[in-house]
Design a protein around this motif. Sequence first.
Motif, PDB file in Angstrom:
ATOM      1  N   ARG A  32       0.842  -1.183   0.000  1.00  0.00           N
ATOM      2  CA  ARG A  32       0.000   0.000   0.000  1.00  0.00           C
ATOM      3  C   ARG A  32       0.880   1.236   0.000  1.00  0.00           C
ATOM      4  N   ARG A  33       0.345   2.284  -0.569  1.00  0.00           N
ATOM      5  CA  ARG A  33       1.061   3.550  -0.654  1.00  0.00           C
ATOM      6  C   ARG A  33       0.722   4.398   0.569  1.00  0.00           C
ATOM      7  N   ILE A  34       1.734   5.037   1.134  1.00  0.00           N
ATOM      8  CA  ILE A  34       1.568   5.958   2.254  1.00  0.00           C
ATOM      9  C   ILE A  34       2.025   7.328   1.767  1.00  0.00           C
ATOM     10  N   TYR A  35       1.127   8.303   1.866  1.00  0.00           N
ATOM     11  CA  TYR A  35       1.456   9.661   1.426  1.00  0.00           C
ATOM     12  C   TYR A  35       2.013  10.450   2.604  1.00  0.00           C
ATOM     13  N   LEU A  36       3.125  11.084   2.363  1.00  0.00           N
ATOM     14  CA  LEU A  36       3.799  11.853   3.401  1.00  0.00           C
ATOM     15  C   LEU A  36       3.480  13.328   3.204  1.00  0.00           C
ATOM     16  N   ASP A  37       2.619  13.849   4.057  1.00  0.00           N
ATOM     17  CA  ASP A  37       2.162  15.235   3.924  1.00  0.00           C
ATOM     18  C   ASP A  37       3.300  16.245   3.912  1.00  0.00           C
ATOM     19  N   MET A  38       4.392  15.919   4.545  1.00  0.00           N
ATOM     20  CA  MET A  38       5.477  16.887   4.643  1.00  0.00           C
ATOM     21  C   MET A  38       6.126  17.187   3.298  1.00  0.00           C
ATOM     22  N   PHE A  39       5.859  16.369   2.265  1.00  0.00           N
ATOM     23  CA  PHE A  39       6.483  16.582   0.966  1.00  0.00           C
ATOM     24  C   PHE A  39       5.547  17.217  -0.055  1.00  0.00           C
ATOM     25  N   LEU A  40       4.365  17.648   0.357  1.00  0.00           N
ATOM     26  CA  LEU A  40       3.423  18.196  -0.610  1.00  0.00           C
ATOM     27  C   LEU A  40       3.920  19.492  -1.240  1.00  0.00           C
TER      28      LEU A  40
END
Length: 112
Positions: free
Chosen positions: A71-79
Amino acid sequence: MIFISSCHKHTEYLQEFIENHHNVLVSPAIFEIDGIRGQLHSTFLSVEGFPSMQPYSGSVVEYDEDTKTCRRIYLDMFLNHEIFEDTAFEIEDLKEFLEEEFQKIKKKYKVH
């Protein structure tokens, strides 16, 4: 093991990360680690026994060897990519953040 899919291998931040960490593999590469085989390219990661995944900036893919799912985990810190142009990228902060997120995930999916 950290796999990095990148078309731009010669960036300052990527070079610093690779120099400061062991077990980093940057695309393109064919690998076999503890019996797990796969291919890492700038457009996909293929791990034997799992669906092929496309890389997306600001995300990480978690592989579960027990359930054979990923599964993919999106890292908000890189938006917002622009924040890194004028500031120093702290590797230790990133490691701590990722460790905290992985611990939360482990706790959430732990079977009691």
